[in-house]
Design an enzyme around this catalytic site. Sequence first.
Site, mmCIF file in Angstrom:
data_model
loop_
_atom_site.group_PDB
_atom_site.id
_atom_site.type_symbol
_atom_site.label_atom_id
_atom_site.label_comp_id
_atom_site.label_asym_id
_atom_site.label_seq_id
_atom_site.Cartn_x
_atom_site.Cartn_y
_atom_site.Cartn_z
ATOM 1 N N HIS A 22 14.339 10.729 0.001
ATOM 2 C CA HIS A 22 13.838 11.087 -1.335
ATOM 3 C C HIS A 22 14.102 12.570 -1.610
ATOM 4 O O HIS A 22 14.520 12.942 -2.703
ATOM 5 C CB HIS A 22 12.328 10.833 -1.428
ATOM 6 C CG HIS A 22 11.926 9.389 -1.318
ATOM 7 N ND1 HIS A 22 10.985 8.949 -0.430
ATOM 8 C CD2 HIS A 22 12.343 8.291 -1.994
ATOM 9 C CE1 HIS A 22 10.818 7.640 -0.568
ATOM 10 N NE2 HIS A 22 11.647 7.212 -1.503
ATOM 11 N N LYS A 46 -0.530 -3.392 -2.764
ATOM 12 C CA LYS A 46 -1.977 -3.621 -2.600
ATOM 13 C C LYS A 46 -2.509 -2.881 -1.371
ATOM 14 O O LYS A 46 -3.624 -2.430 -1.356
ATOM 15 C CB LYS A 46 -2.243 -5.109 -2.498
ATOM 16 C CG LYS A 46 -2.063 -5.777 -3.844
ATOM 17 C CD LYS A 46 -2.698 -7.154 -3.896
ATOM 18 C CE LYS A 46 -2.430 -7.814 -5.231
ATOM 19 N NZ LYS A 46 -1.139 -8.504 -5.279
ATOM 20 N N ARG A 95 21.358 3.935 -1.899
ATOM 21 C CA ARG A 95 21.731 4.125 -0.493
ATOM 22 C C ARG A 95 22.900 3.249 -0.116
ATOM 23 O O ARG A 95 23.759 3.621 0.673
ATOM 24 C CB ARG A 95 20.539 3.760 0.411
ATOM 25 C CG ARG A 95 19.387 4.705 0.328
ATOM 26 C CD ARG A 95 18.160 4.089 0.930
ATOM 27 N NE ARG A 95 17.789 2.878 0.211
ATOM 28 C CZ ARG A 95 16.647 2.237 0.350
ATOM 29 N NH1 ARG A 95 15.761 2.654 1.222
ATOM 30 N NH2 ARG A 95 16.376 1.162 -0.355
ATOM 31 N N SER A 133 10.899 4.118 3.265
ATOM 32 C CA SER A 133 9.496 4.382 3.622
ATOM 33 C C SER A 133 8.975 3.246 4.490
ATOM 34 O O SER A 133 8.227 3.476 5.448
ATOM 35 C CB SER A 133 8.635 4.492 2.359
ATOM 36 O OG SER A 133 9.098 5.524 1.539
#
Length: 168
Positions: A22, A46, A95, A133
Amino acid sequence: MSQQSRSVAVFPGSFDPITNGHLDIVDRGLKVFGEVIIAILVNREKKPLFSIEERLELIREAYRGNERVRGDTFSGLLVDYAMKVGASVIIRGLRAISDFEYEFQMALMNRRLNPRIETVFLMAPEGYSYLSSRLVKEVFDLGGDVRGLVPPVVERRLREKSRPRRKK
Ligand code: PNS
């Protein structure tokens, strides 16, 4: 004032947590745009590892002292948020080819929702083509080394978070 110094771009995502991939996209964005707003979508996942507040804090830490980068949160439509903050550009990183279909759909949907906002794709370096991530969290959780994949402040916070579980 130059065109670049006036332009604001939004870099949206979940950033749970922000990675060096990022950061690379933000740095590339700064070559083209005057200001980059890293905008965290609220309520998407969630069960995130980091709360919205923690993710925002990590972003702010990573860019402390850089006045051209700002962290923020948004909910609702991304194009509405972009209009609200005066951004005419959405930045997304690519990517690999596998990213393309999802990104293409989002870009076209956003264009349909608001044709005044352009999506600009920036290419991540080959070295980060596998970085996400989700994988950072998984590797870290299984005891792998994530140094060099995330900013030092994120690595520290990952260690702090896992301390009670890992007892290392
Ligand atoms: O990096 P991510 O987590 O895949 O980011 C996805 C994100 C936040 C860019 C996307 O889910 C989004 O923009 N959501 C906001 C809701 C929206 O505007 N949806 C319609 C356009 S696709």
